[in-house]
Design an enzyme around this catalytic site. Structure first.
Site, short mmCIF file in Angstrom:
data_model
loop_
_atom_site.label_atom_id
_atom_site.label_comp_id
_atom_site.label_asym_id
_atom_site.label_seq_id
_atom_site.Cartn_x
_atom_site.Cartn_y
_atom_site.Cartn_z
CE LYS A 120 0.00 -18.05 7.59
NZ LYS A 120 1.83 -17.36 7.27
CD GLU B 40 7.57 -10.89 20.58
OE1 GLU B 40 8.16 -9.61 20.37
OE2 GLU B 40 8.47 -11.93 20.26
CB CYS C 150 11.44 -8.25 16.80
SG CYS C 150 11.28 -10.06 18.08
CD GLU D 63 10.65 -4.05 14.26
OE1 GLU D 63 9.22 -4.26 13.76
OE2 GLU D 63 11.21 -5.40 14.89
P1 ADP Z 1 6.46 -9.53 8.27
O1 ADP Z 1 6.32 -7.72 8.18
O2 ADP Z 1 8.22 -9.29 9.30
O3 ADP Z 1 6.82 -10.45 7.30
P2 ADP Z 1 4.00 -9.78 9.17
O4 ADP Z 1 3.71 -9.44 10.47
O5 ADP Z 1 3.78 -9.61 7.79
O6 ADP Z 1 5.35 -9.93 9.35
O7 ADP Z 1 3.73 -11.65 9.04
C1 ADP Z 1 4.15 -12.62 10.10
C2 ADP Z 1 3.10 -13.57 10.17
O8 ADP Z 1 1.60 -13.00 9.77
C3 ADP Z 1 3.17 -14.29 8.96
O9 ADP Z 1 2.77 -15.76 9.85
C4 ADP Z 1 1.88 -14.14 7.99
O10 ADP Z 1 1.38 -14.58 7.07
C5 ADP Z 1 1.48 -13.95 9.10
N1 ADP Z 1 0.23 -12.22 8.17
C6 ADP Z 1 0.70 -11.75 7.46
N2 ADP Z 1 -0.74 -10.68 7.09
C7 ADP Z 1 -1.47 -11.25 8.06
C8 ADP Z 1 -3.16 -10.59 8.00
N3 ADP Z 1 -3.43 -9.53 7.58
N4 ADP Z 1 -3.59 -11.35 9.00
C9 ADP Z 1 -3.13 -12.85 9.52
N5 ADP Z 1 -1.83 -12.84 9.69
C10 ADP Z 1 -1.49 -12.68 8.76
#
Ligand code: ADP
Length: 519
Positions: free
Chosen positions: A206, A287, A321, A420
Site C-alpha cells: 500500500k 523505521e 527522517c 520532528e
Molecule cells: P506521515 O505522517 O509522514 O505521512 P504516516 O506514518 O502517516 O507518515 O504514513 C506512513 C505510511 O503509513 C503511509 O503509507 C500511510 O498511509 C500509512 N498509515 C497511516 N496510518 C496508518 C495506520 N493507522 N496503520 C497502518 N498504516 C498507516
C-alpha cells in the site's frame, strides 16, 4: 555468477543532454496525467467508483492520477490472494527471485528520467535529489538480489557432527504488509517490496496516499518483469483504514513500515496482539522519525560545517527522517559559524522543482504538512530568534511553499529543538563546550542520524562510543546514506534498529530452518 555490488552513479543534471532528457520525460509524464488507476489483487485490476487524486504539491490543482479508494474488504481479498500465491512463490528458486529484482533494476535504470520527472511533480523533489532516490531504488534491487543468494543457504557455517548432515536454510515468513512513506516512495517502496519478495514472501503493498503514482510505478515494473499474479497485491486507500487492516489481519505474518513515530508505535502495539486465527507472533520492521543533530566544536573547519548543515537541513525541504534539524554549536565558534550558515542558506532557490535543475527547495508535501510546519514557525518565533525565513510563501497556484527557516539561540528543551518538524526549518542551539554539546545531542527520544564536525582525535573517538544514533557521520552531512555503504536505521523511537541496505536486513524477512539428517 553476479558481479560485485556497486552503487548506481547519481546524475547531477549538469550535462545539458541529461537536462533535455528530463524535460522530455516531464512532457511524457504530463501527457499521461489524469488516468484512473485500479487496485491489483490476485492479478486482477479492480476499478472502484470512489477515487482520490494524487496532485502536485507546487500546484495542488494539477491532478496527476486518480486512485481507487480501497477499504477493509479489499485488504481481505489481497491477503487471501497473497496467501494463495505464497504456496508456490515460497518454492520458487532463489536465483529466479533474485533475477527478477535485477530485471526491475534494469528497467528503472532505463526509465530514470521519467521516474525523476514524476518525482519532481508528485512529491516536489529537486532533480538531483530525485535521481539520488532512483539510484537508491536501483541499489536496493541489486543489493538484496545478491544478499538473498548469500543468505538462502548457510549450511557451510555450521559445525560438523559425526554421522549427520546439517542444513541451515533461510525460508520466507508468509504474507507481508508493505507500508512505505511518501518522502521516498520509489526508494523505500522498492526497498521494502524487494526485500519482502526476494526472500520468498508475498505482499500486500500500500503506497502512501500522497504518492500513489510513484508507488504504482514500482508495482507496474515488478509485474512487467514477470512477477506472478498474487505475489504482490497493490491496494490504495487511507492509511488508517487500509494500512490498519493490513496490520491487524490475522493472516499477515509481518509488517514492514516506514513513516511517522505515532503510526509506528501504533503498529508495534497492534502487531504484538495475537488475534483469533493467528498461529504466529507477527514481526514488525519499523523505521520511524528522527530529530537529528549536527554538532560543531571549536576545532571544526567551519566552512565545511556550514555547508553540511545547510545540505542536511534543507535537502528535500527537510522532509527526510535523516534531516539535520538541530545544530548544536559550542559557544566559542557560535557567532563565527552562524553568518556562514546564513550566507549559504540564502543562496537556496525555492520553487516548483519541475521548473529546472537549479531549484533546490520545493514545496512541502500537502496541506497537513503545510499547516504543521506553519504552526512550528509560530512556536519557533517564540522559542528562538528568527535568523532567516519564518513564513510560508504565497503563490498564485496555492503551492505549499515555506521559506527556508533558521532559528537561532534556541533553548535545548524548546519544542523546535525536540520535536520532528519535517520541513525546511532548523534550530541552532548554543552549547557551553563539547561535553555540553554531546549531552544535548543525546537529549531527544530519537536516535537516527547525527553528524559531528571536529578535528580533535580524542573527541572523534568519544563520539563513536557516546553519540547514540544508528548512523553517525564525522565531518560530513547527516543525510544521504547509501545502500551497502552505510546501512540505514536508528535507535530508540527511530525504529526497530533494522538496517536497510545492510548485510543483516534480509534475516528480518526470513526464518531459519535447521535440518539434521542421519547418514
Ligand atoms: P506521515 O505522517 O509522514 O505521512 P504516516 O506514518 O502517516 O507518515 O504514513 C506512513 C505510511 O503509513 C503511509 O503509507 C500511510 O498511509 C500509512 N498509515 C497511516 N496510518 C496508518 C495506520 N493507522 N496503520 C497502518 N498504516 C498507516
Amino acid at each position: 555468477m553476479l558481479t560485485e555490488f556497486r552503487n548506481e552513479p547519481v546524475l547531477d543534471y549538469s550535462d545539458p543532454e541529461d537536462v533535455r532528457k528530463f524535460r522530455a520525460a516531464l512532457d511524457k509524464v504530463r501527457a499521461e496525467a489524469g488516468q484512473t488507476l485500479p487496485l491489483i489483487i490476485g492479478g486482477e485490476k479492480i476499478y472502484l467508483d470512489e477515487t482520490f487524486a494524487t496532485v502536485c504539491p507546487a500546484r495542488p490543482d494539477e491532478a496527476l492520477a486518480h486512485f481507487a479508494d480501497g477499504g477493509v474488504e479489499h485488504v481481505d481479498m489481497a491477503v487471501a490472494a497473497a496467501e494463495e500465491a505464497f504456496a508456490s512463490w515460497r518454492l520458487t528458486p532463489v536465483g529466479e527471485r533474485a533475477r527478477l529484482l535485477l530485471r526491475v533494476a534494469a528497467l528503472m535504470r532505463d526509465r530514470r528520467h521519467e521516474l525523476n520527472a514524476l518525482m519532481s511533480l508528485e512529491i516536489g523533489k529537486a532533480w538531483s535529489e530525485a535521481d539520488g532516490e532512483t539510484s537508491e531504488a536501483i541499489d536496493f534491487l541489486e543489493y538484496y538480489a545478491r544478499q538473498m543468494l548469500d543468505l538462502a543457504d548457510r549450511s557451510d557455517e555450521l559445525t560438523e557432527w559425526p554421522g549427520e548432515q546439517q542444513t541451515l536454510n533461510y525460508i520466507p515468513l508468509g504474507v507481508g504488509a508493505v507500508i512505505p512513506p511518501w518522502n521516498f516512495p520509489l526508494a523505500i517502496g522498492t526497498g521494502l517490496l524487494s526485500a519482502t519478495l526476494v526472500a520468498g514472501n508475498t505482499a500486500v503493498y500500500k503506497p502512501a496516499e500522497q504518492s500513489p503514482l510513484l508507488g504504482w510505478k514500482v508495482a507496474e515494473y515488478f509485474l512487467e518483469c514477470g512477477l506472478p499474479a498474487g505475489v504482490m497485491n497493490f491496494v490504495t486507500g487511507p492509511g488508517e483504514v487500509v494500512g490498519a487492516r493490513m496490520v491487524e489481519h490475522p493472516r499477515t505474518r509481518f509488517i514492514c513500515f516506514t513513516g511517522s513515530r505515532d503510526v509506528g508505535v501504533e503498529i508495534y502495539e497492534k502487531a504484538g496482539r495475537v488475534l483469533p486465527g493467528q498461529p504466529w507472533l507477527k514481526r514488525s520492521i519499523l523505521e520511524m522519525g528522527g530529530k537529528d543533530a549536527v554538532l560543531v566544536d571549536e576545532t571544526a573547519r567551519l566552512d565545511q560545517a556550514a555547508e553540511g548543515i545547510v545540505t542536511s537541513a534543507f535537502g528535500y525541504q527537510g522532509q527526510k527522517c535523516s534531516a539535520g534539524s538541530r545544530v548544536i554549536i559550542v559557544d566559542d565558534v557560535y557567532d563565527e559559524l552562524v553568518p556562514r550558515i546564513l550566507e549559504r542558506a540564502k543562496s537556496l532557490r525555492v520553487g516548483a522543482p519541475d521548473e529546472g535543475p537549479d531549484v533546490t527547495v520545493g514545496p512541502v508535501i500537502d496541506p497537513n504538512q503545510f499547516d504543521k510546519v506553519k504552526s512550528y514557525l509560530e512556536t519557533g518565533s517564540d522559542e528562538g530568534e528568527v535568523l532567516l525565513g519564518g513564513s510560508p510563501i504565497e503563490t498564485e497556484e496555492g503551492g505549499y511553499f515555506i521559506q527556508p527557516t533558521i532559528f537561532g539561540e534556541v533553548p535545548e528543551t524548546a519544542r523546535i529543538a525536540q520535536e520532528e518538524i519535517f520541513g525546511p526549518v532548523v534550530a541552532l542551539v548554543r552549547a557551553r563546550d563539547f561535553e555540553d554539546a554531546l549531552r544535548i545531542v543525546n537529549s531527544t527520544d530519537y536516535g537516527l542520524t547525527g553528524a559531528v564536525y571536529s578535528e580533535d582525535p580524542g573527541r572523534l573517538s568519544r563520539v563513536r562510543d557516546d553519540f547514540h544514533v544508528g548512523n553517525l557521520y564525522i565531518n560530513r552531512k547527516c543525510t544521504g546514506a547509501m545502500v551497502g555503504v552505510q546501512p540505514f536505521g536508528g535507535f530508540n523511537m527511530s525504529g526497530t534498529d533494522s538496517k536497510a541496505g545492510g548485510p543483516d536486513y534480509l534475516t528480518l524477512f526470513t526464518q531459519a530452518k535447521a535440518i539434521a539428517q542421519r547418514l
